[in-house]
Design a protein around this motif. Sequence first.
Motif, PDB file in Angstrom:
ATOM      1  N   MET A  34       0.834  -1.186   0.000  1.00 25.73           N
ATOM      2  CA  MET A  34       0.000   0.000   0.000  1.00 25.73           C
ATOM      3  C   MET A  34       0.873   1.241   0.000  1.00 25.73           C
ATOM      4  O   MET A  34       1.983   1.239   0.579  1.00 25.73           O
ATOM      5  CB  MET A  34      -0.923   0.020   1.215  1.00 25.73           C
ATOM      6  N   GLY A  35       0.381   2.285  -0.634  1.00 32.46           N
ATOM      7  CA  GLY A  35       1.187   3.493  -0.698  1.00 32.46           C
ATOM      8  C   GLY A  35       0.340   4.746  -0.780  1.00 32.46           C
ATOM      9  O   GLY A  35      -0.839   4.702  -1.157  1.00 32.46           O
ATOM     10  N   ALA A  49       4.821   7.781   0.735  1.00 32.13           N
ATOM     11  CA  ALA A  49       5.133   6.735   1.710  1.00 32.13           C
ATOM     12  C   ALA A  49       4.549   5.417   1.216  1.00 32.13           C
ATOM     13  O   ALA A  49       3.510   5.401   0.559  1.00 32.13           O
ATOM     14  CB  ALA A  49       4.556   7.081   3.086  1.00 32.13           C
ATOM     15  N   ARG A  50       5.237   4.329   1.558  1.00 33.84           N
ATOM     16  CA  ARG A  50       4.777   3.009   1.174  1.00 33.84           C
ATOM     17  C   ARG A  50       4.925   2.054   2.336  1.00 33.84           C
ATOM     18  O   ARG A  50       5.781   2.251   3.208  1.00 33.84           O
ATOM     19  CB  ARG A  50       5.595   2.470  -0.020  1.00 33.84           C
ATOM     20  N   ILE A  51       4.114   1.023   2.347  1.00 28.38           N
ATOM     21  CA  ILE A  51       4.185   0.019   3.403  1.00 28.38           C
ATOM     22  C   ILE A  51       3.941  -1.346   2.779  1.00 28.38           C
ATOM     23  O   ILE A  51       3.004  -1.531   1.995  1.00 28.38           O
ATOM     24  CB  ILE A  51       3.196   0.334   4.547  1.00 28.38           C
ATOM     25  N   THR A  52       4.797  -2.279   3.117  1.00 28.19           N
ATOM     26  CA  THR A  52       4.693  -3.620   2.554  1.00 28.19           C
ATOM     27  C   THR A  52       3.705  -4.473   3.355  1.00 28.19           C
ATOM     28  O   THR A  52       3.266  -4.063   4.444  1.00 28.19           O
ATOM     29  CB  THR A  52       6.054  -4.311   2.562  1.00 28.19           C
ATOM     30  N   PRO A  53       3.388  -5.668   2.861  1.00 33.78           N
ATOM     31  CA  PRO A  53       2.515  -6.557   3.637  1.00 33.78           C
ATOM     32  C   PRO A  53       3.080  -6.891   5.020  1.00 33.78           C
ATOM     33  O   PRO A  53       2.307  -7.144   5.959  1.00 33.78           O
ATOM     34  CB  PRO A  53       2.408  -7.800   2.755  1.00 33.78           C
ATOM     35  N   SER A  54       4.394  -6.868   5.164  1.00 30.05           N
ATOM     36  CA  SER A  54       5.011  -7.136   6.469  1.00 30.05           C
ATOM     37  C   SER A  54       5.254  -5.852   7.261  1.00 30.05           C
ATOM     38  O   SER A  54       5.937  -5.881   8.282  1.00 30.05           O
ATOM     39  CB  SER A  54       6.329  -7.881   6.274  1.00 30.05           C
ATOM     40  N   SER A  55       4.694  -4.745   6.759  1.00 31.57           N
ATOM     41  CA  SER A  55       4.743  -3.433   7.434  1.00 31.57           C
ATOM     42  C   SER A  55       6.113  -2.769   7.419  1.00 31.57           C
ATOM     43  O   SER A  55       6.379  -1.889   8.250  1.00 31.57           O
ATOM     44  CB  SER A  55       4.200  -3.525   8.862  1.00 31.57           C
ATOM     45  N   THR A  56       6.960  -3.148   6.494  1.00 37.44           N
ATOM     46  CA  THR A  56       8.170  -2.372   6.251  1.00 37.44           C
ATOM     47  C   THR A  56       7.764  -1.086   5.541  1.00 37.44           C
ATOM     48  O   THR A  56       6.940  -1.113   4.623  1.00 37.44           O
ATOM     49  CB  THR A  56       9.150  -3.161   5.375  1.00 37.44           C
ATOM     50  N   THR A  57       8.340   0.025   5.976  1.00 36.36           N
ATOM     51  CA  THR A  57       7.923   1.314   5.440  1.00 36.36           C
ATOM     52  C   THR A  57       9.054   2.005   4.674  1.00 36.36           C
ATOM     53  O   THR A  57      10.242   1.735   4.889  1.00 36.36           O
ATOM     54  CB  THR A  57       7.444   2.238   6.557  1.00 36.36           C
ATOM     55  N   ASP A  58       8.643   2.913   3.821  1.00 39.57           N
ATOM     56  CA  ASP A  58       9.559   3.668   2.973  1.00 39.57           C
ATOM     57  C   ASP A  58       8.949   5.053   2.787  1.00 39.57           C
ATOM     58  O   ASP A  58       7.740   5.161   2.549  1.00 39.57           O
ATOM     59  CB  ASP A  58       9.716   2.948   1.631  1.00 39.57           C
ATOM     60  N   TYR A  59       9.796   6.096   2.892  1.00 42.11           N
ATOM     61  CA  TYR A  59       9.300   7.460   2.818  1.00 42.11           C
ATOM     62  C   TYR A  59      10.115   8.292   1.826  1.00 42.11           C
ATOM     63  O   TYR A  59      11.318   8.081   1.665  1.00 42.11           O
ATOM     64  CB  TYR A  59       9.381   8.139   4.187  1.00 42.11           C
ATOM     65  N   ALA A  60       9.454   9.267   1.246  1.00 36.88           N
ATOM     66  CA  ALA A  60      10.176  10.275   0.482  1.00 36.88           C
ATOM     67  C   ALA A  60      11.016  11.097   1.452  1.00 36.88           C
ATOM     68  O   ALA A  60      10.640  11.294   2.614  1.00 36.88           O
ATOM     69  CB  ALA A  60       9.186  11.170  -0.252  1.00 36.88           C
TER      70      ALA A  60
END
Length: 116
Positions: A34-35, A49-60
């Motif tokens: 999801m993003g 921002a993005r979040i994987t199925p395992s809730s790892t996150t990534d941000y601008a």
Amino acid sequence: QVQLEESGGGLVQPGGSLTLSCTASRIRFSIFHMGWYRQAPGKQREMVARITPSSTTDYADDVKGRFTISRDNAKKTVYLQMNNLTPEDTAVYYCNANLVNVLSTWGQGTQVTVSS
């Protein structure tokens, strides 16, 4: 078909906070990446921002430390908590659901305006 419904946008003063929500239907939400993306007038859509199925996150880079993405699989909802907003955060914010190499779908967008 997959449906994404965003909410929570609005007008906020600089330094204020907003929380966006995106609720999905007709998908197995827990397996989707999801993003949140945004598009300001005259600019290209960009990842926030993005979040994987395992809730790892990534941000601008320009939202790190101010925005937090999270998900609630039971509610099929992804959130974007936005703090210390600036006028540069003004944009239409879009939710994205992505099942890699299978499906990618977008919500209709919600307007966020940061202005005094």
